[in-house]
Motif scaffolding. Sequence first.
Motif, PDB file in Angstrom:
ATOM      1  N   ASN A  57     -55.585  10.389 -23.546  1.00 20.04           N
ATOM      2  CA  ASN A  57     -57.101  10.713 -22.891  1.00 20.04           C
ATOM      3  C   ASN A  57     -56.821  11.539 -22.085  1.00 20.04           C
ATOM      4  OD1 ASN A  57     -59.478  10.772 -22.907  1.00 20.04           O
ATOM      5  ND2 ASN A  57     -59.642   8.894 -24.263  1.00 20.04           N
ATOM      6  N   LYS A  97     -65.758  22.595 -18.885  1.00 17.42           N
ATOM      7  CA  LYS A  97     -66.470  22.131 -19.566  1.00 17.42           C
ATOM      8  C   LYS A  97     -65.993  20.452 -20.052  1.00 17.42           C
ATOM      9  CE  LYS A  97     -66.577  23.354 -23.954  1.00 17.42           C
ATOM     10  NZ  LYS A  97     -67.039  24.976 -24.924  1.00 17.42           N
ATOM     11  N   TYR A 132     -67.827  30.172 -33.708  1.00 20.34           N
ATOM     12  CA  TYR A 132     -68.098  29.069 -33.196  1.00 20.34           C
ATOM     13  C   TYR A 132     -67.261  27.832 -32.340  1.00 20.34           C
ATOM     14  CZ  TYR A 132     -71.612  28.253 -37.507  1.00 20.34           C
ATOM     15  OH  TYR A 132     -72.546  28.096 -38.354  1.00 20.34           O
ATOM     16  N   ARG A 158     -57.874  23.551 -26.945  1.00 25.50           N
ATOM     17  CA  ARG A 158     -57.761  22.304 -28.161  1.00 25.50           C
ATOM     18  C   ARG A 158     -55.581  22.382 -28.307  1.00 25.50           C
ATOM     19  NH1 ARG A 158     -62.269  21.005 -31.537  1.00 25.50           N
ATOM     20  NH2 ARG A 158     -64.318  21.406 -30.239  1.00 25.50           N
ATOM     21  N   PRO A 168     -57.378  18.405 -32.409  1.00 26.52           N
ATOM     22  CA  PRO A 168     -58.373  18.888 -33.245  1.00 26.52           C
ATOM     23  C   PRO A 168     -58.603  20.564 -32.595  1.00 26.52           C
ATOM     24  CG  PRO A 168     -59.002  16.667 -33.181  1.00 26.52           C
ATOM     25  CD  PRO A 168     -58.538  16.946 -31.888  1.00 26.52           C
ATOM     26  N   TYR A 215     -63.571   7.651 -22.926  1.00 27.90           N
ATOM     27  CA  TYR A 215     -64.596   8.529 -24.331  1.00 27.90           C
ATOM     28  C   TYR A 215     -63.585   8.191 -25.198  1.00 27.90           C
ATOM     29  CZ  TYR A 215     -66.510  10.787 -20.328  1.00 27.90           C
ATOM     30  OH  TYR A 215     -66.925  11.268 -19.004  1.00 27.90           O
ATOM     31  N   GLU A 216     -63.693   6.944 -26.568  1.00 23.89           N
ATOM     32  CA  GLU A 216     -63.379   6.242 -26.642  1.00 23.89           C
ATOM     33  C   GLU A 216     -63.351   7.018 -28.513  1.00 23.89           C
ATOM     34  OE1 GLU A 216     -62.772   1.793 -27.713  1.00 23.89           O
ATOM     35  OE2 GLU A 216     -64.155   2.683 -28.947  1.00 23.89           O
ATOM     36  N   ILE A 262     -63.322  10.443 -29.169  1.00 22.15           N
ATOM     37  CA  ILE A 262     -63.610  11.920 -28.572  1.00 22.15           C
ATOM     38  C   ILE A 262     -62.750  12.631 -29.437  1.00 22.15           C
ATOM     39  CG2 ILE A 262     -62.268  12.273 -26.607  1.00 22.15           C
ATOM     40  CD1 ILE A 262     -64.363  13.855 -25.203  1.00 22.15           C
ATOM     41  N   GLU A 263     -61.148  12.479 -29.688  1.00 14.81           N
ATOM     42  CA  GLU A 263     -60.607  13.751 -30.726  1.00 14.81           C
ATOM     43  C   GLU A 263     -61.143  13.293 -31.935  1.00 14.81           C
ATOM     44  OE1 GLU A 263     -57.086  11.617 -29.218  1.00 14.81           O
ATOM     45  OE2 GLU A 263     -57.272  13.444 -27.561  1.00 14.81           O
ATOM     46  N   MET A 294     -64.511  15.512 -32.159  1.00 12.43           N
ATOM     47  CA  MET A 294     -63.849  16.986 -31.920  1.00 12.43           C
ATOM     48  C   MET A 294     -63.053  18.253 -33.516  1.00 12.43           C
ATOM     49  SD  MET A 294     -62.315  16.821 -28.353  1.00 12.43           S
ATOM     50  CE  MET A 294     -61.885  19.196 -28.281  1.00 12.43           C
ATOM     51  N   LYS A 295     -62.763  16.871 -34.348  1.00 14.22           N
ATOM     52  CA  LYS A 295     -62.341  17.416 -35.833  1.00 14.22           C
ATOM     53  C   LYS A 295     -63.898  17.209 -36.761  1.00 14.22           C
ATOM     54  CE  LYS A 295     -58.136  14.178 -36.509  1.00 14.22           C
ATOM     55  NZ  LYS A 295     -58.411  13.100 -36.543  1.00 14.22           N
ATOM     56  N   ASP A 302     -67.124  18.990 -38.108  1.00  9.51           N
ATOM     57  CA  ASP A 302     -68.004  20.534 -38.206  1.00  9.51           C
ATOM     58  C   ASP A 302     -68.738  21.396 -37.075  1.00  9.51           C
ATOM     59  OD1 ASP A 302     -67.942  23.161 -38.907  1.00  9.51           O
ATOM     60  OD2 ASP A 302     -68.721  22.407 -41.037  1.00  9.51           O
ATOM     61  N   VAL A 321     -68.364  21.024 -33.681  1.00 14.45           N
ATOM     62  CA  VAL A 321     -68.502  19.733 -32.743  1.00 14.45           C
ATOM     63  C   VAL A 321     -68.216  20.163 -31.051  1.00 14.45           C
ATOM     64  CG1 VAL A 321     -68.197  18.240 -31.808  1.00 14.45           C
ATOM     65  CG2 VAL A 321     -69.074  18.008 -34.409  1.00 14.45           C
ATOM     66  N   THR A 322     -68.804  20.637 -30.263  1.00 13.30           N
ATOM     67  CA  THR A 322     -68.156  21.250 -28.726  1.00 13.30           C
ATOM     68  C   THR A 322     -68.929  19.324 -27.903  1.00 13.30           C
ATOM     69  OG1 THR A 322     -68.308  23.006 -29.719  1.00 13.30           O
ATOM     70  CG2 THR A 322     -68.105  22.699 -27.016  1.00 13.30           C
ATOM     71  N   PRO A 323     -68.307  18.639 -27.638  1.00 12.73           N
ATOM     72  CA  PRO A 323     -67.608  18.006 -26.582  1.00 12.73           C
ATOM     73  C   PRO A 323     -68.245  18.208 -24.559  1.00 12.73           C
ATOM     74  CG  PRO A 323     -66.004  17.127 -27.328  1.00 12.73           C
ATOM     75  CD  PRO A 323     -66.422  18.591 -27.427  1.00 12.73           C
ATOM     76  N   HIS A 324     -69.016  18.137 -24.129  1.00 15.10           N
ATOM     77  CA  HIS A 324     -68.875  19.084 -22.781  1.00 15.10           C
ATOM     78  C   HIS A 324     -68.966  17.593 -22.455  1.00 15.10           C
ATOM     79  CE1 HIS A 324     -70.416  22.719 -23.285  1.00 15.10           C
ATOM     80  NE2 HIS A 324     -70.848  22.060 -24.308  1.00 15.10           N
ATOM     81  N   VAL A 365     -73.465  22.716 -33.962  1.00 19.25           N
ATOM     82  CA  VAL A 365     -73.946  23.542 -34.581  1.00 19.25           C
ATOM     83  C   VAL A 365     -73.662  24.062 -36.008  1.00 19.25           C
ATOM     84  CG1 VAL A 365     -74.361  25.700 -32.549  1.00 19.25           C
ATOM     85  CG2 VAL A 365     -72.278  25.095 -33.250  1.00 19.25           C
ATOM     86  N   ASN A 366     -74.617  24.258 -36.718  1.00 24.15           N
ATOM     87  CA  ASN A 366     -74.248  23.874 -38.204  1.00 24.15           C
ATOM     88  C   ASN A 366     -75.402  25.421 -38.914  1.00 24.15           C
ATOM     89  OD1 ASN A 366     -73.778  23.759 -41.307  1.00 24.15           O
ATOM     90  ND2 ASN A 366     -72.464  22.284 -40.388  1.00 24.15           N
TER      91      ASN A 366
END
Lengths: 385, 385
Positions: free
Chosen positions: A3, A29, A286, A295, A301, B328-329, B331-332, B335-336, B338, B340-343, B362-363
């Motif tokens: 993690n 980020k 994206y 990543r 992922p 952050y349980e 989180i991976e 990230m898979k 579509d 999706v971006t974590p900050h 975003v989509n």
Amino acid sequence: MTNYFSSNFKLGILGGGQLGKMLLYNTRKFDIYTCVLESSNEAPCKIACDEFHLGDLMNYDDVYNFGKQVDVLTIEIENVNVNALETLEKEGVKVYPSSKSLKIIQNKAKQKLFYVDNDLPTAPFSRFAYTSEIEEAINHGGLSFPFVWKSAQFGYDGTGVKIVKAIQDLEGLPNVECIAEKLVPFKNELAVIVARNPSGETKTFPVVEMEFHPEANQVEYVICPARIPDDVAKKAEDIALKTSQAFSHVGLLAVEMFQTQDDQILINEVAPRPHNSGHQTIEASYTSQFEQHIRAILNLPLGKTDSKAGGVMVNLVGAEGFSGDVIYENIETIMKMDGVTPHIYGKKQTRPFRKMGHVTIVNEDLGEARRIAEEVKKTIKVISK
Amino acid sequence: MTNYFSSNFKLGILGGGQLGKMLLYNTRKFDIYTCVLESSNEAPCKIACDEFHLGDLMNYDDVYNFGKQVDVLTIEIENVNVNALETLEKEGVKVYPSSKSLKIIQNKAKQKLFYVDNDLPTAPFSRFAYTSEIEEAINHGGLSFPFVWKSAQFGYDGTGVKIVKAIQDLEGLPNVECIAEKLVPFKNELAVIVARNPSGETKTFPVVEMEFHPEANQVEYVICPARIPDDVAKKAEDIALKTSQAFSHVGLLAVEMFQTQDDQILINEVAPRPHNSGHQTIEASYTSQFEQHIRAILNLPLGKTDSKAGGVMVNLVGAEGFSGDVIYENIETIMKMDGVTPHIYGKKQTRPFRKMGHVTIVNEDLGEARRIAEEVKKTIKVISK
């Protein structure tokens, strides 16, 4: 799975230049702890990393001692001490790209042989231990004009490459290991950036088209997506993917290719890191190439590589006839244009053709983006005081 | 016009938190020299600025001495010493937002009076010098239940705000300057971020819709663009623009509004800086709110505020029942998904409802982005070890 977001994990980056700087935005980020090794205290990465280490990237001890302190080690420039990386790998540090990949890529002769060995298309070539051996090959009919002379090591952005049309063009070239490559007439120069993580997940960014400056041999525009037929794009993507797999590459691999007059794809060269041909991904995709590299090397992922809009990238290089303290003339005028973002690299001194920054133009309509890019190019001037 | 890109220009930022950190990414893109003042050595801005200064944002001397060293001074938090800013303005430092704007905004009673004075729609309210005066007003029929009690100063994110339905709800509230605002039933909470530069150029980001967490009074989702009729969006935009002009505001002004049951727009409150309701602009807009703030305060042309795709922002807050070293349980897993971006903000300790980061989705299809956002929300958990 580690993690990375809540541990004492450390990421090391060899090289503290512009690519590293853009990479660091994305580590921040994700709140990843970063260490950078670079030889100059003026390095753009000096700020924005958690630890800055001074050292020579080509020095075994400097690279080894730095690498021992991190969990994953990556690069932002390929000219680093590979022997140190080999030792680090044996000692359990995760090095992406691997020393094996880097050894091949650092030497253009080895790189070309690798393509041949792996059945990857590339222009015919001969390898020479010294430039001086070329004349003999010509005299014995083993080589004919025109061809492209390339120094095997450390050539990039116009240095270490020369088109040889007659014997006198060889004059003044360094007497080093080199290749003589067949000069292939081409329609387009294309590039595909492939991302691959250690689990083997792979994604490609769309094929881009590069327009080179005729004199400086530097990329002038990068156009995403390339304005080429779908089947040609598919072929380029497939070859890029096959190349990444042949290297078992982890991280980004930028594959530069020629589209020949008869729509064959030939690999020109590869770069095992974020690349100039992917800068427009910051605004247009994206996922930016920099986020994707992070990543990939952290075995996370991979992000979506589709474009949100058409993107064109213009390199900002020093204007001819100007050397000294830089001024970005008319930068405010280009910032008024639709969808224009300048990226200024912060080098204090300009000189002709020096890479000083880049500008991205995004627009729903790629043709419009290309039109604005030309206007940008005509308007902004990198000059000196 | 100052050439910020090639001079000895210095930008000062008061506050070294998350907003400042995201602002700094953009100053680096433009190679702008930055100085940050913050009271903790653990501040997220400690790295990525050129100069980090330790000091108290509410202390006159600390702010004044810091401000004297820079050319343009901005904020990333509004609770700063305004008297120091006033002196700095008199001495020629460009302070954006101005001390005049900040004085009004720092005090909710003054803010409300400002709306009334400038014919800007806001819910009816009464101002009290002390909370203890409210009971008397109720007894004399000057105020009736239910109403919203708001501390005049220093309230944000759920502190300093309480819905009062009966007299006993007043118990335990601090005895401070406050307002009692009519509780207006509303359909939606909306926000518009307006950017304005000193030359008076003005641009608005699209209207966003905010979904609040029912208990914590924190934004749970921000949806861009808001799913409201065009005429309501137009009305919200117009009111936001009028508000920015009334303040003669320079920089970003985030205007939070209520859409009432009968589609009236009432201003709730404003924030004179990058705002949580604009985080999705990083990925979804042609220009991020942070870049726009920099452009505005440096009197550069403002960037395009259109969206490249639909955007939804999810705040990452500490889960109930967990306090301590953060994890952050899953989180991976997110990230898979579509687009999706974590900050991750990098706070080491979590506690219930603490803001630990945000995730942008975003989509092309906003409905799909909203669906994925809900999946993100259900999947990721901010817990402790």
